[in-house]
Design a protein around this motif. Sequence first.
Motif, PDB file in Angstrom:
ATOM      1  N   ASP A 100       9.657 -19.248 161.827  1.00 58.37           N
ATOM      2  CA  ASP A 100      10.670 -18.512 161.075  1.00 58.37           C
ATOM      3  C   ASP A 100      12.032 -18.728 161.723  1.00 58.37           C
ATOM      4  O   ASP A 100      12.126 -19.134 162.888  1.00 58.37           O
ATOM      5  CB  ASP A 100      10.349 -17.016 161.072  1.00 58.37           C
ATOM      6  N   ARG A 129      12.565 -11.290 151.081  1.00 57.35           N
ATOM      7  CA  ARG A 129      11.933 -12.601 151.089  1.00 57.35           C
ATOM      8  C   ARG A 129      12.078 -13.301 149.730  1.00 57.35           C
ATOM      9  O   ARG A 129      12.200 -12.635 148.695  1.00 57.35           O
ATOM     10  CB  ARG A 129      10.446 -12.457 151.438  1.00 57.35           C
ATOM     11  N   THR A 184      11.862 -17.619 156.190  1.00 52.94           N
ATOM     12  CA  THR A 184      10.455 -17.476 156.515  1.00 52.94           C
ATOM     13  C   THR A 184       9.715 -18.765 156.192  1.00 52.94           C
ATOM     14  O   THR A 184       9.972 -19.410 155.176  1.00 52.94           O
ATOM     15  CB  THR A 184       9.804 -16.311 155.748  1.00 52.94           C
ATOM     16  N   SER A 228       8.661 -26.136 154.111  1.00 61.33           N
ATOM     17  CA  SER A 228       8.106 -25.084 154.958  1.00 61.33           C
ATOM     18  C   SER A 228       6.589 -25.163 154.958  1.00 61.33           C
ATOM     19  O   SER A 228       5.958 -25.323 153.917  1.00 61.33           O
ATOM     20  CB  SER A 228       8.534 -23.704 154.445  1.00 61.33           C
TER      21      SER A 228
END
Length: 331
Positions: free
Chosen positions: A234, A281, A241, A33
Amino acid sequence: MKTSWRSASLVASAAAVLALTTACGQDSPPAASQNVGATAAPGDYGSIGSGTAGAAGGAAAGQPAAPSASSPSNPAGKLSVSTAEKVGKVVTDSLGLTLYRFDQDTEQPPKSNCDGDCAKTWPPVPADDAEAGEGIDKALLGSVARADGTKQLTVGGWPAYRYAKDVNAGDVKGQGVGGKWYALAPDGKKAQGGVAGGAQGTEALPGLSTRNDPKLGEIVIDKNGMTVYRFMKDSQWPMKTACTGDCLEKWPVIAPVDEKDTKGIDLQGSTPNRGYVVFDRPDGIKQQTIDCIPIYTFAGDKKAGDTNGQGVGGTWYAIRPDGKPVGASEK
């Protein structure tokens, strides 16, 4: 061969059913990510949207370092009250530097949620040696233990900070930054002109609502009138995320908002009864979503009505009340 094909088909069907029944499935982000948009050092908003990073250490090349008066070790001394233009009465320390509060902190019980790089940009004010001067009710002064064991001054229960970019006595450059930071009034509340950088009438806004922007149309705003965004990196399904770490300095998450504290938001979403949920999260932060899409504000928006985050990096867009991005196609 038929048996093999049939087994593969059953596996695929089972996976599809599982996905449908878990709607807003919350998976951890992949190791690859990217913190897209996190090109500016915390507190350095001059280059936001330009795609260029600030110099190492958080100050852009050629800019002076944060003043020593903003050092976390600098005592508050005798507090007093000053009047700042367009902001009103604010609490200042013995050097005349403005003290601030952070919307993501809590008052009851007092708790600071500004650590690490955040605390470099917003140095906590030590509780030691702080005393009430003229205009300050000493009964409102207190302290809170920080994660590192130090004690931070509180005013009316709110942890107090200085802003690294306030160089001179009377500066209020931190006012309204990111729609989260406001000068402290003597009673611990936001300074009179504090909501959304002095915008009038936003005190009565719900936690989430909408407004009609002349260029973008109907978009979502938060309780301070600040534009709400979504990140195209996202994932909605399963919910993931890609904005972590330094990215959150530029794109603060929207904390959970009770559905009763909304107006004009599509609470059902494209998945019946599952659209308006809270995202747990991987970093432990709870984030509100619309139609299972995590939502944020932008640190580059200084006042209500700003839409400076629109289109940043080709990945950040204002969000509509049904979760759709403004000016971008969903993939």
